[in-house]
Design a protein around this motif. Structure first.
Motif: not given
Length: 103
Positions: A68, A71-72, A74-76, A78-79, A81
């Protein structure tokens, strides 16, 4: 024949999962306990042993939640906030002495 191969693959996956669980729970838990005992044995300090316990717990939490966390992150990446993508920079030309730049 195909059903037997599917069963063998399933059994292999189950074995790999059990080995991973053994290392995560067994070996990591043993390392955690031994590190706290080592710190206590060297220092005889409750405070230092407590710090070792807290630090070890943080490491274990990261290891157990590695998927997790990965994934967190990697998501940060890519996108990101937030409304701004740049950073504010303050440039200082010259810093004078503390007495008000008197000479």
């Amino acid at each position: 024949m195909i059903m037997q191969m599917a069963g063998a693959i399933s059994d292999a996956n189950s074995l790999v999962t059990q080995i991973q669980n053994f290392f995560l729970v067994g070996v990591l838990g043993l390392m955690y306990t031994v590190s706290i005992a080592y710190v206590w044995g060297q220092t005889k300090s409750v405070l230092k042993a407590g710090v070792a316990a807290i630090g070890g717990a943080v490491v274990m939490a990261i290891v157990f939640n590695m998927t997790s966390v990965r994934d967190k992150i990697g998501e940060d990446i890519k996108n990101p906030s937030g409304k701004t993508t740049g950073a504010a920079v303050r440039v200082i030309d010259r810093i004078g002495p503390l007495d008000g730049d008197r000479r």
